[in-house]
Structure formats: structure tokens, C-alpha cells
Design an enzyme around this catalytic site. Structure first.
Site, PDB file in Angstrom:
ATOM      1  N   CYS A 169     -45.778   4.799   1.462  1.00  0.00           N
ATOM      2  CA  CYS A 169     -46.339   5.076   2.790  1.00  0.00           C
ATOM      3  C   CYS A 169     -45.642   4.291   3.894  1.00  0.00           C
ATOM      4  O   CYS A 169     -45.778   4.644   5.073  1.00  0.00           O
ATOM      5  CB  CYS A 169     -47.840   4.780   2.802  1.00  0.00           C
ATOM      6  SG  CYS A 169     -48.264   3.070   2.406  1.00  0.00           S
TER       7      CYS A 169
ATOM      8  N   GLU B  82     -56.184   3.834   5.249  1.00  0.00           N
ATOM      9  CA  GLU B  82     -54.750   3.537   5.181  1.00  0.00           C
ATOM     10  C   GLU B  82     -54.024   4.873   5.070  1.00  0.00           C
ATOM     11  O   GLU B  82     -54.018   5.493   4.003  1.00  0.00           O
ATOM     12  CB  GLU B  82     -54.443   2.636   3.979  1.00  0.00           C
ATOM     13  CG  GLU B  82     -55.230   1.326   3.973  1.00  0.00           C
ATOM     14  CD  GLU B  82     -54.912   0.414   5.131  1.00  0.00           C
ATOM     15  OE1 GLU B  82     -53.893   0.654   5.826  1.00  0.00           O
ATOM     16  OE2 GLU B  82     -55.664  -0.544   5.357  1.00  0.00           O
TER      17      GLU B  82
END
Length: 464
Positions: free
Chosen positions: A248, A214
Site C-alpha cells: 500500500c 488504512e
């Protein structure tokens, strides 16, 4: 625990425990998930305080909203659907093999390693653990060395609520993280930067360990011509300045048609003033921890100024002993070669770019690396369909930001530069399971008719 042999011994202990119970019952898995929820609920105040201390300043509401609540929702979702996820699935059998039967058996992988980031040190450490435990695995977790107070608390509580061969937390510095990534896990999940993600993938490749990465990156927000500017500004501001931009999937950059750019800037000004009436002094506005992070962000902003970009700061700077509150800041029309456009900002700077129209914005997104998230503000179904068909991204949100990441039933993960693999909910359960093929031959069957010696007429009859 920096010694690689000690880490390997710890992994061996978990492997031995898994071998003794290779397919935990639904009751055992639910119990582990319940303990994870209880650990978080009963020590919520300690968790909030530890994160606040590591970051320098984090609003209690942000930690509850972005870390505690999503974790508890994910646990509830997993416990509710676990029996269905665990059930084997029937598979279709070609007519030539009837009356044989086929099924897919979802088998735990073994020991799952998790390397967590510093921006959401509780939630992003334990959300993957929810899926791994639900799938019947053992878990070793390496939290970030940049959040020592939270990491120490996580290790302490994990030891109290779990046996070390169920869920264990390994604390330590960068060397520990490197040794951890090199262990021969049955699966390794890493959340962090693309640069470190490449290093993790290289280390895992030595043992052919499958990885889920990720990695974040840019998350463009497109404001179409038909969008309500006030609404778009409010939702973009929320997504961008939650945790001071250290998310993010925070919007970055905003693409708005050039004719509406001045009105959008004014709308953002009004929203920021409403969100944070005391500016960066507001208790609801978070700090950016670490001198290195501050210097990187300041250098990025200085470069944009030096290249003639209009920079609009919507507050004042405030310094802390190990961090700073940096104000919400708009950077207008930066060029593609600047660091603020080449890198994930991961801070409170927001690039805002005027484009010709919605089609030009789509073309710009499609030409770049596939983002972890893509946002679009439009009520036009045709434009929404166009976006879904002409772009690639980990996730898409229309008329808002961030929320796809907290829906337990939606997969969360990147594509290309923004990562590989996804988890959350059933997708996470499958990520940490092996779909084992099972074929059961009937006692009386016709398969023997195709044993050698082969006769051409018989093969033609069977369509072979």
C-alpha cells in the site's frame, strides 16, 4: 461463521471476559504479546509456506522481511515500553481549582475488531492486534478470504495459543466480512481499498463504532535535481517491486525532472537486471494472485498503450494455476485521466513522469489527494523543509522508501483519501485506549467560595 447471530454471540463472549478483567495488569498484557511472538516464531516455516501457496509464489526472504520481522519488532517494542504507556499522566490544573489534582488514566476500550487485507496476510492481520492487546483489549480478527491457507493457519494457531475470549480469528467469505464489520465493536480497524473502506465505515456508523481506516492510494516519489540517480533508482525499485508492487506504500508514481528522465529509465533498467538476473523466473520475484487482479492490471496497461504512452517491460510474463508473475514495467508520462493515474496500481506497473523541476513536482503532489506515503530523494535541507511544509501525507521518507512503516515508534496511518487514524507503537496503544479524565478534589479547598449566591466583586477578583 457467516451467521450474524453467531458472530454477535462470539462478541458477547469477549465482552463478558473483558467485563471480568477490565484493566489487565502489565504482566497479563506482556504474556499475551509473548504468546503472539512465540506463535509466529515457532511456526515461521508454516507461515511462509502458507503465504507462498496463497500468492502462487512469494520469496521466503520477502515474507521474513515484510511480515515476520516487523511483527516481532513491534512486539518487542510494546513489551519494552508497556509500563510507561500504561502509567497515568499528570495534567495541569487551573489555579482557581488548586489544590485539586488532575490525571489522565489510559483505559482499555473493550473489544477491538480487525479486518485484514490479502497482500500481507500475516503481518497486517497481527500488527494491529499487538497494539490492541498491549492496550488491554480483547481482539476479534477477520483475515482475508483471498488467502484461505494463511487464514486457516492463523485461526488454527490462534486457537492453540489464546483463549477465544482473548484473541480469536473468524474465517469466511465476503458475507462474513460484511457481518463482521456490522458488529458493535468498541473500535474497528480496516486495512484495504478506499471503496471497501467506505462500506466498512458506513456499517460501523450504525453503532457509532469508531474506526481506523488504512486505505492506501498513490505514494509519489520525487527525484530532485540534486539526487543521485543510481541511488534513487535502486531504492525506488526495491520499494516498488517488493511483493510485485502489492504494497500500500509502494512508490507510485515517480516524478523526475524531464531532462533526467532518460537517465533515470536506464538506471532503473540496470537495477532491475541486478535484482532479478533471471527476470520474472527469479525466485526472488513474487507473483500477483488472482485472475481478477491480473485482468485489472492488464486493462490498465492496455489503456495506457492505447493512449500513446511508452511502455517498457523489463521481463516476461509467467502464468500459474491461480496467479501470474507480471514483469516490472515502466509507463512513461501517462496523462492524469488514465486509470493508472487515477487508481492505486497495486501491482508491478510504475508510472514515471517528467516534470519541470522540484517545485512543479511538489505542486502536483499538493494538488492531489493526500497520499499514505510520500518519498523524496534530495540532500537539500531547504527542499526537505519545503516538502514538509507544503504537502500533506500519512508519512514521509527521504532518500529511501517503505521504511517508516516498520519503525515501531513511528505512527502509521493515512490522511484524507488515504485513511483516518494511525497505529503502531504508543500511537497504536493510544488508538485502542480511552484517555479517561480524573479530577481529585482536595479535602480543604476554596471551590466553595464560588457557590451561589454570586457576588459581582468576588467574580471580578477571581477574573471570571
Amino acid at each position: 461463521m457467516t451467521d450474524a447471530r453467531a458472530l454477535q454471540a462470539h462478541l458477547d463472549q469477549q465482552r463478558h471476559a473483558f467485563a471480568a478483567e477490565p484493566f489487565p495488569s502489565a504482566a497479563t498484557r506482556r504474556d499475551r504479546l509473548a504468546r503472539l511472538a512465540r506463535m509466529t516464531r515457532q511456526h515461521r516455516d508454516k507461515i511462509i509456506q502458507a503465504i507462498h501457496q496463497d500468492i502462487g509464489h512469494r520469496a521466503e526472504a520477502e515474507t521474513r522481511l515484510a511480515e515476520i520481522a516487523p511483527l516481532l519488532m513491534a512486539i518487542r517494542h510494546a513489551r519494552r515500553h508497556l509500563k510507561r504507556w500504561m502509567a497515568s499522566r499528570r495534567a495541569a490544573v487551573p489555579w482557581r481549582l488548586l489544590p485539586g489534582r488532575a490525571r489522565i488514566h489510559r483505559q482499555p476500550l473493550g473489544v477491538v475488531g480487525i479486518i485484514a487485507p490479502a497482500n500481507y496476510p500475516w503481518g497486517l492481520a497481527l500488527l494491529p492486534a499487538v497494539d490492541a492487546l498491549a492496550a488491554g483489549n480483547r481482539v476479534m480478527l477477520k483475515p482475508s478470504e483471498q488467502t484461505p491457507t494463511t487464514s486457516a493457519l492463523l485461526a488454527q494457531l490462534a486457537e492453540r495459543y489464546f483463549a477465544t475470549d482473548e484473541l480469536s480469528v473468524v474465517t469466511g467469505d465476503t458475507a462474513t466480512a460484511q457481518a463482521f464489520a456490522a458488529l458493535p465493536f468498541d473500535h474497528l480497524l480496516f486495512t484495504g481499498s478506499p471503496r471497501v473502506g467506505r462500506e466498512v465505515a458506513r456499517a460501523a456508523a450504525e453503532h457509532l463504532t469508531p474506526v481506523t481506516l488504512e486505505l492506501g492510494g498513490k505514494a509519489p516519489a520525487i527525484v530532485a535535481e540534486d539526487a543521485d540517480l543510481a541511488h534513487a533508482a535502486r531504492r525506488i525499485a526495491f520499494g516498488k517491486w517488493l511483493n510485485a508492487g502489492r504494497t500500500c506504500i509502494a512508490p507510485d508514481p515517480v516524478l523526475v525532472d524531464a531532462a533526467r528522465l532518460p537517465a533515470f529509465i536506464e538506471a532503473i533498467r540496470a537495477v532491475v537486471k541486478g535484482f532479478y538476473p533471471a527476470g520474472t523466473a527469479s525466485d526472488d520475484y513474487s507473483a500477483v494472485p488472482g485472475e481478477g487482479a491480473r485482468q485489472r492490471l492488464e486493462g490498465m496497461l492496455a489503456e495506457a498503450r492505447d493512449h500513446g504512452c511508452r511502455v517498457i517491460e523489463l521481463g516476461e510474463r509467467q502464468a500459474f494455476s491461480h496467479g501470474a508473475k507480471l514483469p516490472p514495467t515502466l509507463v512513461i508520462d501517462p496523462t492524469a485521466n488514465l486509470a493508472i493515474m487515477q487508481e492505486e496500481v497495486f501491482g508491478p506497473w510504475l508510472p514515471v513522469i517528467g516534470v519541470r523541476d522540484f517545485d512543479a513536482a511538489l505542486a502536483r503532489v499538493a494538488a492531489g489527494p493526500s497520499p499514505l506515503a510520500l518519498y523524496a530523494f534530495t540532500d537539500d535541507p531547504a527542499r526537505r523543509r519545503q516538502l514538509l511544509e507544503q504537502t500533506r501525507s500519512g508519512g514521509v521518507v527521504f532518500n529511501d522508501t517503505l521504511w517508516h512503516g516498520v519503525v515501531p515508534a513511528l505512527p502509521f496511518g493515512g490522511i484524507g483519501e488515504s485513511g483516518m487514524g494511525a497505529y503502531h507503537g504508543e500511537t497504536g496503544f493510544l488508538r485502542f485506549s480511552h484517555p479517561r479524565s480524573v479530577f481529585l478534589q482536595a479535602r480543604h479547598n476554596a471551590v466553595g467560595l464560588i457557590d451561589p449566591p454570586w457576588r459581582r466583586w468576588w467574580l471580578r477578583l477571581l477574573g471570571l
